[in-house]
Write an enzyme that holds these catalytic residues in place. Structure first.
Site, PDB file in Angstrom:
ATOM      1  N   HIS A  77       0.891  -1.148   0.122  1.00  0.00           N
ATOM      2  CA  HIS A  77       0.043  -0.028  -0.071  1.00  0.00           C
ATOM      3  C   HIS A  77       0.809   1.310  -0.123  1.00  0.00           C
ATOM      4  O   HIS A  77       0.507   2.042  -0.559  1.00  0.00           O
ATOM      5  CB  HIS A  77      -1.004  -0.031   1.330  1.00  0.00           C
ATOM      6  CG  HIS A  77      -1.677  -1.123   1.202  1.00  0.00           C
ATOM      7  ND1 HIS A  77      -2.436  -1.657   2.293  1.00  0.00           N
ATOM      8  CD2 HIS A  77      -2.007  -1.987   0.446  1.00  0.00           C
ATOM      9  CE1 HIS A  77      -2.887  -2.866   2.270  1.00  0.00           C
ATOM     10  NE2 HIS A  77      -2.820  -3.149   0.756  1.00  0.00           N
ATOM     11  N   HIS A 233      -9.553  -1.863  -4.406  1.00  0.00           N
ATOM     12  CA  HIS A 233      -8.453  -2.341  -3.555  1.00  0.00           C
ATOM     13  C   HIS A 233      -7.519  -3.199  -4.137  1.00  0.00           C
ATOM     14  O   HIS A 233      -6.185  -3.139  -4.211  1.00  0.00           O
ATOM     15  CB  HIS A 233      -8.840  -2.933  -2.174  1.00  0.00           C
ATOM     16  CG  HIS A 233      -7.603  -3.096  -1.333  1.00  0.00           C
ATOM     17  ND1 HIS A 233      -7.095  -1.712  -0.443  1.00  0.00           N
ATOM     18  CD2 HIS A 233      -6.504  -4.067  -1.210  1.00  0.00           C
ATOM     19  CE1 HIS A 233      -5.774  -2.415   0.034  1.00  0.00           C
ATOM     20  NE2 HIS A 233      -5.852  -3.759  -0.212  1.00  0.00           N
ATOM     21  N   ASP A 237      -3.393  -2.769  -4.865  1.00  0.00           N
ATOM     22  CA  ASP A 237      -2.445  -3.663  -4.585  1.00  0.00           C
ATOM     23  C   ASP A 237      -1.468  -3.917  -5.936  1.00  0.00           C
ATOM     24  O   ASP A 237      -0.569  -4.173  -5.488  1.00  0.00           O
ATOM     25  CB  ASP A 237      -3.245  -5.240  -4.212  1.00  0.00           C
ATOM     26  CG  ASP A 237      -3.637  -5.214  -2.797  1.00  0.00           C
ATOM     27  OD1 ASP A 237      -3.075  -4.374  -1.932  1.00  0.00           O
ATOM     28  OD2 ASP A 237      -4.383  -6.259  -2.626  1.00  0.00           O
ATOM     29  N   HIS A 260      -1.166 -11.355  -4.330  1.00  0.00           N
ATOM     30  CA  HIS A 260       0.158 -10.950  -4.206  1.00  0.00           C
ATOM     31  C   HIS A 260       1.321 -11.667  -5.019  1.00  0.00           C
ATOM     32  O   HIS A 260       2.167 -11.229  -5.643  1.00  0.00           O
ATOM     33  CB  HIS A 260       0.578 -10.478  -2.978  1.00  0.00           C
ATOM     34  CG  HIS A 260      -0.244  -9.406  -2.145  1.00  0.00           C
ATOM     35  ND1 HIS A 260      -0.235  -8.275  -2.679  1.00  0.00           N
ATOM     36  CD2 HIS A 260      -1.286  -9.542  -1.150  1.00  0.00           C
ATOM     37  CE1 HIS A 260      -1.176  -7.514  -2.198  1.00  0.00           C
ATOM     38  NE2 HIS A 260      -1.689  -8.152  -1.139  1.00  0.00           N
TER      39      HIS A 260
HETATM   40 ZN    ZN Z   1      -4.127  -4.554  -0.120  1.00  0.00          ZN
END
Ligand code: ZN
Length: 305
Positions: A77, A233, A237, A260
């Site tokens: 973030h 969001h 990311d 991720h």
């Molecule tokens: Zn995140």
């Protein structure tokens, strides 16, 4: 010419690590040209951990980096805020192994950068301009980047949950759109997974103050900041994770059900596929709103590294 930028002065904030639950102080400090974004662990003799794809280590529900014995967790973030606001060079000092989660979005880091102010340096910024598509799939998760004159992200998610069966959004990333549309979107998690995460030593600092928590039928928080806050969001990311390529990207990123691990592998793959991009300098702000398409063609093309 688009010039490299850093901060005008040092700024700091304190918070807790989402996964560690530990209190941490973070300080952003100005850095010189070509320094890039580097973390420094003040509690470990100032060992530096560069924000680079080659330094990716842990990918348990957050992106972690490591250099020698030093690690830094949940970097995404903060990295998104730095890329989103066009801060190329900064030293990020921490007294713990995890970036504080703040409210689960990038809004606090945007505020912090604005507090510090932006300073232009003396050297041109180099963008990674995608000239051929690059793609990566793992099962039903996919991510790709296509040539475009702008930095744009299309993200789609689908979960087995009534509130987010399917959300999709295309966002062109400019400083303004990042601040307004993406930075405030908070991270999210499922109540039924919280206990499981805690048993693994994760999400120890997680609460309704720093994450949207989804129960069986709805959110436990007092409402959402956007109807499609979840997919926004995910855009946050991926912007943060792709900061690990080390240059602002000019291209259209398209991702479906990523996370991720996929984002970080893709950052590595982009760097390896050096035939698919060029490093370019621009005579005008190529990610700004008023850009004509021809500017993209007029950029000075530099040899790939
Ligand atoms: Zn995140």
């Amino acid at each position: 010419m688009t010039i490299q930028r850093t901060l005008r002065r040092s700024v700091s904030c304190s918070g807790i690590g989402l996964h560690s639950g530990q209190k941490v102080t973070l300080r952003l400090k100005p850095a010189p040209v070509d320094h890039g974004i580097r973390f420094r662990r003040l509690d470990m003799d100032g060992i530096e951990v560069p924000a680079a794809a080659a330094r990716v280590s842990r990918l348990n529900y957050a992106t972690g980096l490591a250099q020698d014995a030093a690690s830094v967790g949940t970097v995404e973030h903060l990295l998104a805020a730095l890329v989103g606001l066009g801060v190329d060079n900064v030293s990020v000092e921490l007294n713990q192994a995890e970036v504080p989660i703040m409210d689960g979005s990038a809004a606090s880091f945007v505020y912090l950068v604005h507090e510090a102010g932006i300073k232009e340096l003396s050297k041109p910024r180099r963008f990674l301009k995608v000239v051929r598509p690059i793609s990566l799939s793992r099962g039903d998760k996919r991510i790709a980047v296509f040539p475009s004159d702008h930095f744009k992200v299309t993200y789609s998610i689908s979960f087995d949950h009534p509130l987010l069966r399917h959300q999709s959004r295309t966002q062109r990333l400019t400083e303004g759109s990042f601040i307004e549309e993406i930075a405030p979107a908070r991270t999210f998690g499922f109540l039924k997974e919280v206990e499981q995460l805690r048993q693994k030593g994760l999400a120890l600092g997680g609460s309704l103050d720093n994450a949207i928590v989804l129960g069986e039928t709805g959110v436990l928080n007092n409402g959402l900041r956007f109807d499609d806050e979840f997919v926004r969001h995910k855009i946050l990311d991926v912007v943060g994770d792709l900061a690990l390529v080390g240059h602002p990207i000019i291209g259209h990123v398209v991702a479906h059900r990523g996370g991720h691990a996929l984002h970080a592998s893709f950052a590595q793959q982009i760097l390896e596929d050096s035939e698919a991009w060029r490093l370019v300098e621009y005579p005008a702000e190529p990610v700004g709103d008023g850009l004509s398409d021809s500017v993209g063609v007029g950029g000075a093309v530099l040899p790939a590294r």
